[in-house]
Design a protein around this motif. Structure first.
Motif, PDB file in Angstrom:
ATOM      1  N   PHE A  84       0.832  -1.206   0.000  1.00  8.77           N
ATOM      2  CA  PHE A  84       0.000   0.000   0.000  1.00  8.77           C
ATOM      3  C   PHE A  84       0.869   1.260   0.000  1.00  8.77           C
ATOM      4  CE2 PHE A  84      -3.193  -2.831   2.309  1.00  8.77           C
ATOM      5  CZ  PHE A  84      -3.895  -3.115   1.152  1.00  8.77           C
ATOM      6  N   ALA A  85       1.971   1.230   0.731  1.00  6.02           N
ATOM      7  CA  ALA A  85       2.883   2.377   0.740  1.00  6.02           C
ATOM      8  C   ALA A  85       3.531   2.566  -0.624  1.00  6.02           C
ATOM      9  CB  ALA A  85       3.950   2.181   1.818  1.00  6.02           C
ATOM     10  N   ASP A  86       3.921   1.473  -1.249  1.00  6.46           N
ATOM     11  CA  ASP A  86       4.516   1.557  -2.584  1.00  6.46           C
ATOM     12  C   ASP A  86       3.511   2.072  -3.605  1.00  6.46           C
ATOM     13  OD1 ASP A  86       6.906   0.608  -1.580  1.00  6.46           O
ATOM     14  OD2 ASP A  86       6.622  -1.443  -2.328  1.00  6.46           O
ATOM     15  N   ALA A  87       2.265   1.617  -3.487  1.00  4.94           N
ATOM     16  CA  ALA A  87       1.223   2.083  -4.404  1.00  4.94           C
ATOM     17  C   ALA A  87       1.013   3.587  -4.237  1.00  4.94           C
ATOM     18  CB  ALA A  87      -0.079   1.323  -4.162  1.00  4.94           C
ATOM     19  N   ALA A  88       0.965   4.055  -2.995  1.00  7.02           N
ATOM     20  CA  ALA A  88       0.788   5.487  -2.748  1.00  7.02           C
ATOM     21  C   ALA A  88       1.939   6.284  -3.338  1.00  7.02           C
ATOM     22  CB  ALA A  88       0.666   5.753  -1.244  1.00  7.02           C
ATOM     23  N   ALA A  89       3.150   5.752  -3.225  1.00  6.92           N
ATOM     24  CA  ALA A  89       4.311   6.425  -3.809  1.00  6.92           C
ATOM     25  C   ALA A  89       4.229   6.455  -5.326  1.00  6.92           C
ATOM     26  CB  ALA A  89       5.596   5.723  -3.372  1.00  6.92           C
ATOM     27  N   GLY A  90       3.507   5.503  -5.893  1.00  2.00           N
ATOM     28  CA  GLY A  90       3.309   5.456  -7.338  1.00  2.00           C
ATOM     29  C   GLY A  90       2.050   6.155  -7.800  1.00  2.00           C
ATOM     30  N   ALA A  91       1.443   6.960  -6.921  1.00  2.27           N
ATOM     31  CA  ALA A  91       0.236   7.745  -7.235  1.00  2.27           C
ATOM     32  C   ALA A  91      -0.955   6.853  -7.568  1.00  2.27           C
ATOM     33  CB  ALA A  91       0.497   8.733  -8.374  1.00  2.27           C
ATOM     34  N   LEU A  92      -1.067   5.747  -6.831  1.00  2.00           N
ATOM     35  CA  LEU A  92      -2.225   4.871  -6.930  1.00  2.00           C
ATOM     36  C   LEU A  92      -2.838   4.730  -5.544  1.00  2.00           C
ATOM     37  CD1 LEU A  92      -0.671   2.061  -9.157  1.00  2.00           C
ATOM     38  CD2 LEU A  92      -2.512   3.607  -9.857  1.00  2.00           C
ATOM     39  N   GLU A  93      -4.171   4.762  -5.478  1.00  2.00           N
ATOM     40  CA  GLU A  93      -4.828   4.648  -4.182  1.00  2.00           C
ATOM     41  C   GLU A  93      -5.934   3.595  -4.254  1.00  2.00           C
ATOM     42  OE1 GLU A  93      -6.109   8.603  -3.447  1.00  2.00           O
ATOM     43  OE2 GLU A  93      -7.902   8.447  -4.705  1.00  2.00           O
ATOM     44  N   PRO A  94      -6.232   2.948  -3.123  1.00  2.00           N
ATOM     45  CA  PRO A  94      -7.241   1.885  -3.131  1.00  2.00           C
ATOM     46  C   PRO A  94      -8.621   2.383  -3.534  1.00  2.00           C
ATOM     47  CG  PRO A  94      -5.897   1.756  -1.146  1.00  2.00           C
ATOM     48  CD  PRO A  94      -5.561   3.057  -1.820  1.00  2.00           C
ATOM     49  N   ASP A  95      -9.253   1.627  -4.402  1.00  2.00           N
ATOM     50  CA  ASP A  95     -10.635   1.853  -4.799  1.00  2.00           C
ATOM     51  C   ASP A  95     -11.515   0.781  -4.165  1.00  2.00           C
ATOM     52  OD1 ASP A  95     -12.480   3.396  -6.187  1.00  2.00           O
ATOM     53  OD2 ASP A  95     -12.440   2.099  -7.938  1.00  2.00           O
ATOM     54  N   LEU A  96     -10.985  -0.455  -4.119  1.00  2.00           N
ATOM     55  CA  LEU A  96     -11.690  -1.585  -3.523  1.00  2.00           C
ATOM     56  C   LEU A  96     -10.645  -2.627  -3.154  1.00  2.00           C
ATOM     57  CD1 LEU A  96     -14.410  -3.055  -2.909  1.00  2.00           C
ATOM     58  CD2 LEU A  96     -14.285  -3.966  -5.247  1.00  2.00           C
ATOM     59  N   LEU A  97     -10.763  -3.184  -1.948  1.00  2.00           N
ATOM     60  CA  LEU A  97      -9.841  -4.220  -1.497  1.00  2.00           C
ATOM     61  C   LEU A  97     -10.616  -5.497  -1.226  1.00  2.00           C
ATOM     62  CD1 LEU A  97      -7.631  -2.171   1.013  1.00  2.00           C
ATOM     63  CD2 LEU A  97      -7.190  -2.651  -1.419  1.00  2.00           C
ATOM     64  N   LEU A  98     -10.147  -6.588  -1.805  1.00  2.00           N
ATOM     65  CA  LEU A  98     -10.772  -7.901  -1.665  1.00  2.00           C
ATOM     66  C   LEU A  98      -9.737  -8.897  -1.169  1.00  2.00           C
ATOM     67  CD1 LEU A  98     -12.597  -7.833  -5.116  1.00  2.00           C
ATOM     68  CD2 LEU A  98     -13.658  -7.412  -2.884  1.00  2.00           C
ATOM     69  N   SER A  99     -10.218 -10.044  -0.681  1.00  2.00           N
ATOM     70  CA  SER A  99      -9.291 -11.082  -0.235  1.00  2.00           C
ATOM     71  C   SER A  99      -9.257 -12.268  -1.185  1.00  2.00           C
ATOM     72  CB  SER A  99      -9.666 -11.576   1.170  1.00  2.00           C
ATOM     73  OG  SER A  99     -10.904 -12.251   1.132  1.00  2.00           O
ATOM     74  N   THR A 100     -10.083 -12.242  -2.217  1.00  2.00           N
ATOM     75  CA  THR A 100     -10.110 -13.304  -3.231  1.00  2.00           C
ATOM     76  C   THR A 100     -10.566 -12.695  -4.549  1.00  2.00           C
ATOM     77  OG1 THR A 100     -12.440 -13.870  -2.856  1.00  2.00           O
ATOM     78  CG2 THR A 100     -10.805 -15.059  -1.515  1.00  2.00           C
ATOM     79  N   TRP A 101     -10.360 -13.448  -5.617  1.00  2.00           N
ATOM     80  CA  TRP A 101     -10.824 -13.004  -6.929  1.00  2.00           C
ATOM     81  C   TRP A 101     -12.331 -13.206  -7.087  1.00  2.00           C
ATOM     82  CZ3 TRP A 101      -7.835 -10.155 -10.058  1.00  2.00           C
ATOM     83  CH2 TRP A 101      -6.454 -10.188  -9.853  1.00  2.00           C
ATOM     84  N   ASP A 102     -12.966 -13.910  -6.130  1.00  2.00           N
ATOM     85  CA  ASP A 102     -14.425 -14.073  -6.203  1.00  2.00           C
ATOM     86  C   ASP A 102     -15.146 -13.156  -5.204  1.00  2.00           C
ATOM     87  OD1 ASP A 102     -13.714 -15.411  -3.912  1.00  2.00           O
ATOM     88  OD2 ASP A 102     -14.783 -17.256  -4.393  1.00  2.00           O
ATOM     89  N   LEU A 103     -14.520 -12.000  -4.939  1.00  2.00           N
ATOM     90  CA  LEU A 103     -15.173 -10.842  -4.320  1.00  2.00           C
ATOM     91  C   LEU A 103     -15.408 -10.951  -2.824  1.00  2.00           C
ATOM     92  CD1 LEU A 103     -17.811 -10.070  -7.115  1.00  2.00           C
ATOM     93  CD2 LEU A 103     -15.459  -9.277  -6.933  1.00  2.00           C
ATOM     94  N   ARG A 104     -14.649 -11.732  -2.119  1.00  2.00           N
ATOM     95  CA  ARG A 104     -14.774 -11.740  -0.658  1.00  2.00           C
ATOM     96  C   ARG A 104     -14.003 -10.540  -0.084  1.00  2.00           C
ATOM     97  NH1 ARG A 104     -17.026 -16.739   0.480  1.00  2.00           N
ATOM     98  NH2 ARG A 104     -16.860 -18.168  -1.288  1.00  2.00           N
TER      99      ARG A 104
END
Length: 201
Positions: free
Chosen positions: A165-185
């Motif tokens: 998450f810190a690396d993403a923020a440094a790359g100018a990306l921020e969370p839109d949606l966080l899941l724990s699986t590819w089937d939307l959990r």
């Protein structure tokens, strides 16, 4: 020049590693295993004929499924053997050999931006740790203003989620949606897997 990825170090240590990987997924496909879960999620969030970058595409499993669904797919992987397999098994998308840490698709004649960047299959954990922020910055550069990057990888692979998450923020990306699986959990603090949908900050 970027530090060599963990994946290519594995290939250097075991020249049969790429062949094993390719055959593993070909065998699973022959057995009728469901190999398109990641592609279904990405397809559901996009209109028809969207432009998608499959970053770390491997042998083309995800990008191939997205192309079959009608999207315009470009796949990039650092391993030439995997790109060759993608071309054989999933004709249609444009498959390119390239290092995600030095990604510059316009220089290769590929029009950008993309509606989505998908990075599945634990690709982030196979990068050289010193290149992770560069890779995420390149994803942001190649995204349309309203595009999203969809990145999935497991815990316990040497890349903590908080660090990501810190690396993403440094790359100018921020969370839109966080899941724990590819089937939307939903993602929780104790989740063993992360699927992060990130938008340009």
């Amino acid at each position: 020049m970027a530090e060599q990825s963990i994946w290519m170090r594995k290939v250097a240590a075991d020249p049969d590693h790429s062949t094993w990987f390719i055959e593993r997924f070909r065998s699973m496909a022959r057995a009728g295993d469901d190999l398109a879960g990641e592609a279904r999620l990405v397809d559901a969030m996009l209109p028809r004929h969207a432009r998608i970058l499959d970053a770390g595409c491997g042998s083309g499993r995800v990008g191939g499924a997205l192309a079959e669904a009608g999207h315009d797919v470009v796949g990039v992987d650092v391993d030439p053997a995997l790109i060759e397999a993608a071309e054989q098994d999933h004709p249609g998308p444009r498959w390119l050999v390239g290092d995600l840490a030095e990604l510059d698709l316009p220089a290769q004649g590929v029009t950008t931006p993309f509606d989505a960047v998908v990075c599945a299959g634990n690709v982030m954990t196979f990068l050289a740790p010193t290149t992770r922020r560069d890779v995420l910055r390149h994803f942001r550069t190649h995204l349309a203003p309203d595009g999203r990057a969809v990145i999935g990888f497991g815990a316990g692979r040497g890349y903590e989620f908080d660090e990501f998450f810190a690396d993403a923020a440094a790359g100018a990306l921020e969370p839109d949606l966080l899941l724990s699986t590819w089937d939307l959990r939903p993602f929780r603090k104790d989740s063993s897997f992360l699927v992060a949908l990130l938008r340009p900050a």
